[in-house]
Design a protein around this motif. Structure first.
Motif, short mmCIF file in Angstrom:
data_model
loop_
_atom_site.label_atom_id
_atom_site.label_comp_id
_atom_site.label_asym_id
_atom_site.label_seq_id
_atom_site.Cartn_x
_atom_site.Cartn_y
_atom_site.Cartn_z
N SER A 67 101.31 35.20 53.57
CA SER A 67 101.06 35.86 52.14
C SER A 67 101.94 37.18 52.15
O SER A 67 102.42 37.48 51.24
N SER A 68 101.98 37.92 53.26
CA SER A 68 102.64 39.25 53.31
C SER A 68 104.27 39.03 53.12
O SER A 68 104.88 39.69 52.44
N VAL A 69 104.76 37.84 53.65
CA VAL A 69 106.14 37.50 53.90
C VAL A 69 106.48 37.11 52.37
O VAL A 69 107.63 37.50 51.77
N THR A 70 105.65 36.25 51.70
CA THR A 70 105.83 35.93 50.32
C THR A 70 105.61 37.18 49.51
O THR A 70 106.70 37.21 48.50
N LYS A 71 105.02 37.88 49.61
CA LYS A 71 105.10 39.26 48.72
C LYS A 71 106.10 39.99 48.93
O LYS A 71 106.55 40.70 47.87
N ALA A 72 106.79 40.28 50.19
CA ALA A 72 107.80 41.06 50.36
C ALA A 72 108.94 40.32 49.86
O ALA A 72 109.89 41.07 49.40
N PHE A 73 109.32 38.94 50.58
CA PHE A 73 110.49 38.64 50.05
C PHE A 73 110.55 37.33 49.03
O PHE A 73 111.73 36.93 48.94
N ARG A 74 109.35 37.37 48.32
CA ARG A 74 109.64 36.26 47.17
C ARG A 74 109.13 34.78 48.04
O ARG A 74 109.03 34.72 48.82
N ARG A 75 109.33 33.66 46.86
CA ARG A 75 108.94 32.42 47.47
C ARG A 75 110.15 31.56 48.28
O ARG A 75 109.63 30.86 49.44
N LYS A 76 111.17 31.75 48.00
CA LYS A 76 112.28 31.00 48.44
C LYS A 76 112.51 31.17 49.96
O LYS A 76 112.47 30.46 50.86
N PRO A 77 112.55 32.62 50.53
CA PRO A 77 112.70 32.91 52.07
C PRO A 77 111.31 32.32 52.67
O PRO A 77 111.51 31.77 53.90
N SER A 78 110.33 32.36 52.11
CA SER A 78 108.88 31.94 52.67
C SER A 78 109.10 30.49 52.88
O SER A 78 108.52 29.82 53.83
N ILE A 79 109.63 29.63 51.83
CA ILE A 79 109.48 28.15 51.75
C ILE A 79 110.56 27.80 52.87
O ILE A 79 110.41 26.87 53.79
N LEU A 80 111.76 28.55 53.21
CA LEU A 80 112.73 28.26 54.10
C LEU A 80 112.07 28.52 55.54
O LEU A 80 112.31 27.96 56.44
N VAL A 81 111.36 29.60 55.73
CA VAL A 81 110.65 29.78 56.86
C VAL A 81 109.72 28.58 57.43
O VAL A 81 109.66 28.07 58.42
N GLY A 82 108.92 28.14 56.45
CA GLY A 82 107.95 27.07 56.66
C GLY A 82 108.64 25.77 56.80
O GLY A 82 108.44 25.03 57.74
#
Length: 90
Positions: free
Chosen positions: A37-52
Protein backbone atom coordinates in the motif's frame (compact mmCIF):
# COMPACT_ATOMS: atom_id res chain seq x y z
CA UNK A 1 -9.92 -53.63 15.61
CA UNK A 2 -9.03 -51.50 18.52
CA UNK A 3 -9.01 -47.76 18.05
CA UNK A 4 -6.19 -45.71 19.42
CA UNK A 5 -7.93 -42.82 21.17
CA UNK A 6 -4.68 -41.06 22.12
CA UNK A 7 -3.90 -39.75 18.61
CA UNK A 8 -6.21 -37.37 16.83
CA UNK A 9 -6.41 -37.36 13.04
CA UNK A 10 -5.68 -33.63 13.14
CA UNK A 11 -2.35 -34.14 14.91
CA UNK A 12 -0.84 -36.94 12.80
CA UNK A 13 1.59 -34.58 11.09
CA UNK A 14 2.84 -32.67 14.10
CA UNK A 15 5.69 -30.95 12.29
CA UNK A 16 6.70 -27.32 12.69
CA UNK A 17 8.41 -27.43 9.31
CA UNK A 18 5.22 -28.58 7.59
CA UNK A 19 3.22 -25.94 9.43
CA UNK A 20 5.63 -23.21 8.38
CA UNK A 21 5.43 -24.42 4.77
CA UNK A 22 1.65 -24.24 4.87
CA UNK A 23 1.36 -20.83 6.50
CA UNK A 24 4.33 -19.08 4.85
CA UNK A 25 2.32 -18.03 1.79
CA UNK A 26 -0.48 -16.48 3.85
CA UNK A 27 1.74 -14.69 6.35
CA UNK A 28 3.99 -13.27 3.61
CA UNK A 29 0.95 -12.12 1.66
CA UNK A 30 -0.44 -10.38 4.73
CA UNK A 31 2.75 -8.45 5.45
CA UNK A 32 3.38 -7.69 1.79
CA UNK A 33 -0.07 -6.18 1.36
CA UNK A 34 0.71 -3.67 4.12
CA UNK A 35 4.02 -2.80 2.46
CA UNK A 36 2.42 -2.72 -1.00
CA UNK A 37 0.00 0.00 0.00
CA UNK A 38 2.83 2.44 0.75
CA UNK A 39 4.67 1.45 -2.43
CA UNK A 40 1.52 1.99 -4.48
CA UNK A 41 0.91 5.34 -2.82
CA UNK A 42 4.46 6.53 -3.47
CA UNK A 43 5.10 5.12 -6.95
CA UNK A 44 1.59 4.54 -8.35
CA UNK A 45 0.23 1.23 -9.68
CA UNK A 46 2.56 0.19 -12.48
CA UNK A 47 5.79 -0.26 -10.44
CA UNK A 48 3.81 -1.99 -7.73
CA UNK A 49 2.35 -4.44 -10.23
CA UNK A 50 5.84 -5.09 -11.60
CA UNK A 51 7.22 -5.82 -8.12
CA UNK A 52 4.38 -8.25 -7.47
CA UNK A 53 4.85 -9.95 -10.81
CA UNK A 54 8.62 -10.34 -10.39
CA UNK A 55 8.22 -11.68 -6.84
CA UNK A 56 5.58 -14.16 -7.96
CA UNK A 57 7.64 -15.41 -10.90
CA UNK A 58 10.75 -15.70 -8.71
CA UNK A 59 8.72 -17.71 -6.18
CA UNK A 60 7.48 -20.01 -8.95
CA UNK A 61 11.00 -20.57 -10.25
CA UNK A 62 12.44 -21.18 -6.80
CA UNK A 63 9.62 -23.53 -5.84
CA UNK A 64 10.02 -25.47 -9.06
CA UNK A 65 13.78 -25.79 -8.64
CA UNK A 66 13.73 -26.49 -4.90
CA UNK A 67 15.79 -29.42 -3.69
CA UNK A 68 14.99 -29.09 0.00
CA UNK A 69 12.13 -27.84 2.15
CA UNK A 70 13.81 -24.55 3.04
CA UNK A 71 14.06 -23.51 -0.61
CA UNK A 72 10.42 -24.47 -1.01
CA UNK A 73 9.44 -22.29 1.96
CA UNK A 74 11.42 -19.36 0.54
CA UNK A 75 9.65 -19.85 -2.77
CA UNK A 76 6.30 -19.80 -1.00
CA UNK A 77 7.27 -16.59 0.79
CA UNK A 78 8.06 -14.98 -2.56
CA UNK A 79 4.73 -16.24 -3.89
CA UNK A 80 3.04 -14.62 -0.90
CA UNK A 81 4.79 -11.33 -1.60
CA UNK A 82 3.53 -11.49 -5.17
CA UNK A 83 0.01 -12.26 -4.03
CA UNK A 84 0.13 -9.46 -1.45
CA UNK A 85 1.16 -6.91 -4.06
CA UNK A 86 -1.42 -8.20 -6.54
CA UNK A 87 -4.12 -8.06 -3.87
CA UNK A 88 -3.32 -4.42 -3.28
CA UNK A 89 -3.84 -3.62 -6.94
CA UNK A 90 -7.35 -5.00 -7.27
Amino acid sequence: MQEDTKISNYCIFDSHLLTSFTSSLYVAGLFASFFASSVTKAFRRKPSILVGRVAFLAGLALGGAAFNVYMLILGRILLGVGVGFANQET
